[in-house]
Enzyme design. Sequence first.
Site, PDB file in Angstrom:
ATOM      1  N   HIS A  62       0.842  -1.205   0.000  1.00  0.00           N
ATOM      2  CA  HIS A  62       0.000   0.000   0.000  1.00  0.00           C
ATOM      3  C   HIS A  62       0.876   1.254   0.000  1.00  0.00           C
ATOM      4  O   HIS A  62       1.091   1.882   1.041  1.00  0.00           O
ATOM      5  CB  HIS A  62      -0.909  -0.013   1.231  1.00  0.00           C
ATOM      6  CG  HIS A  62      -1.976   1.023   1.205  1.00  0.00           C
ATOM      7  ND1 HIS A  62      -2.957   1.093   2.172  1.00  0.00           N
ATOM      8  CD2 HIS A  62      -2.253   2.038   0.354  1.00  0.00           C
ATOM      9  CE1 HIS A  62      -3.771   2.114   1.915  1.00  0.00           C
ATOM     10  NE2 HIS A  62      -3.349   2.698   0.808  1.00  0.00           N
ATOM     11  N   HIS A  68     -10.513   0.335  -0.191  1.00  0.00           N
ATOM     12  CA  HIS A  68     -10.543   1.488   0.708  1.00  0.00           C
ATOM     13  C   HIS A  68     -11.891   1.426   1.423  1.00  0.00           C
ATOM     14  O   HIS A  68     -12.905   1.901   0.903  1.00  0.00           O
ATOM     15  CB  HIS A  68     -10.402   2.785  -0.083  1.00  0.00           C
ATOM     16  CG  HIS A  68     -10.476   4.016   0.764  1.00  0.00           C
ATOM     17  ND1 HIS A  68      -9.371   4.727   1.141  1.00  0.00           N
ATOM     18  CD2 HIS A  68     -11.537   4.658   1.313  1.00  0.00           C
ATOM     19  CE1 HIS A  68      -9.736   5.756   1.872  1.00  0.00           C
ATOM     20  NE2 HIS A  68     -11.059   5.736   2.003  1.00  0.00           N
ATOM     21  N   ASP A 103       0.569   2.897   3.872  1.00  0.00           N
ATOM     22  CA  ASP A 103      -0.249   3.884   3.166  1.00  0.00           C
ATOM     23  C   ASP A 103       0.581   5.150   2.935  1.00  0.00           C
ATOM     24  O   ASP A 103       0.112   6.283   3.122  1.00  0.00           O
ATOM     25  CB  ASP A 103      -1.531   4.203   3.948  1.00  0.00           C
ATOM     26  CG  ASP A 103      -2.542   5.024   3.143  1.00  0.00           C
ATOM     27  OD1 ASP A 103      -2.302   5.241   1.934  1.00  0.00           O
ATOM     28  OD2 ASP A 103      -3.549   5.470   3.724  1.00  0.00           O
TER      29      ASP A 103
END
Length: 477
Positions: free
Chosen positions: A45, A202, A325
Site C-alpha cells: 500500500h 478502501h 499507506d
Amino acid sequence: MMITLRNIKVWDTDEVIDLRLPADGADREIDATGLILAPGLEDPHVHFRDPGQTYKESMASGCAAAASGGYTHVLVMPNTVPAMDGATLADPSAPGASEVLDAGYDNVIDYLQHYGEAHGVDLPVRYDLCVAASKGREGHEASDPADWGRYVPGVGDESTWTDAMRAHPVTAMSDDGAAVPEAILDQVLANLKATGLYLIEHCEHHDTGAVNEGPVSRKLGVPGIPEDTELKIVARDIAKARETGVHIHFQHVSTAISFEAIRQAKAEGLPITCETAPHYLALSDEALLEYGTLAKMNPPLRSEADRQATIAAIADGTVDLLATDHAPHTLEEKALGFLEAPNGIIGLECAYGVCHKVLVDGGHISDRRLIELMAVEPARLMGHEPTDVAALVEAWSEPAPTGADGTREPGRNRMLDLTRAGDVDGVDLVVLDTARAWTVDPERFHSKARNTPFGGWQVTGMPLATVIGGKVAFSRL
C-alpha cells in the site's frame, strides 16, 4: 569488497551465524551481536505519485525511501495521474499524460513497468502494480479487462512479456482513496473473479467531514466523520465476499466495530484479510490538537478507544499485516487547513521504528511477530513467498569449524556467504537492530515529502541494511 557481520541472529530460529555481503569500499568486519537477519519488509500500500504529481514523489524517490526503511517489495496504488487503469491515453493535454507519452508508452501500466528503462535508472526496490477498479478511478464504470488483463499473470500471454513486465506485473485491483461504488461493485467483482486478482478496498466512504466525529472535531470546529462510515463498507463487502468467493483485502482499518465485523467474517471462513497502518496504532484523534493537518488522513485518526482496539486486533491476529499507506504531499498543501489540506502521511522510513516502539516495546507482540506482520504476511498477500532465511542458511552456509571431538568450536558460527551461494536473485533480506533508539528526522528522509506527525519522535528498532537479489540496496552499517 565484503562486509562480514559476526554473530547475527536468524529471525525465526534464533541461530547465530556470520553473514558475508558484497559491499562497496574496503573489507569490513562488524560485530552484529544483537542484530536480526529477517526477510525483507514488504508493503502492499504505497503511493509514489508518478506520473502526474512528481513534485510530491517519484518512483525513484519512493523506491529510495522504501529501501531506506528496510522494504524490498512494494505494491504501487493506482491513484496516479492519469489513473492506472490500463486505458490508452488519447489526449496528450490531459494532466500527466505527456509524461507517459513522451517516454514512448501509451498507458500508465506500460510506463511504470518500464520506468527504469524509460528514465535510465535502476530502481532499488521490487514493485508490483495495482490496477484501478473503475475507469479513470472516477467510480462511474468498471475498468475494462481488455485494457489491463494482458498484464496479469496467468491471464496475459506471458510468452510476449518483456523482462520488465515479468518483474512488475499487475497483481491486485483497487480504487484506492475511495471505496468501489455500489453501482459498479458487482461488475468489479466479476472482473476480479475472471482474472484471479483480489480487491484491495478502501473500506470507508463519506461525503462530508474532515476528521473523526467526536470531542476533538467539536473542539476544532471541524465537521466530523462518523465511525460507521467504515463499517458500512466493511459489512457490505463481507456480504459480497460470502456471495462471490472473491478475496477482499481491507485497507487501513481503524475502528473497533470494523475489527469485530472482520473477526466474525474470518471465523466464518470467508476470504477476508485486512491491514492497519502505523498511524492508527500510534495516534488517536487527539493528535490533531498537537500536529494539526500533519495528522489529517482518510480514514481519519479515531478515538483512543479505537486506537486500543486496533492494537488488540493486531495482538489477537485479526489484523493480517501492517502497511504504511505512504502518501506524500507538500508541506504547503498540508498547510491549507483541515477542510482543504489533502489526506495522508508518509511512512516508509519510520514505520518499523514506530511499530516496534508501540507494539514490541509496549509488550503487545514479539519481535518475531512484528517481522511476520511487516514482511511475511504482506509478501504472501502479494502472491510471492518471502525469503526463507533458515532454509537459505541450511542450504548455503559453510559448516562451523569443529574440534577434535566433532563439536562446534566455541564462539564460531556457520558462515552464510551470499557471494558463494547459489541463485540469489530472489534473496531479499533486512538486517534489523531491534534495540536501536533513534529520533525520527524527516529532513533526513529519502522521500521528497516531509508530511509526517512523527518528526521528533523517539522510537526503537532500525533497519540497518536492505538486501535485494543478494546485493546491498541500502546500508547504514
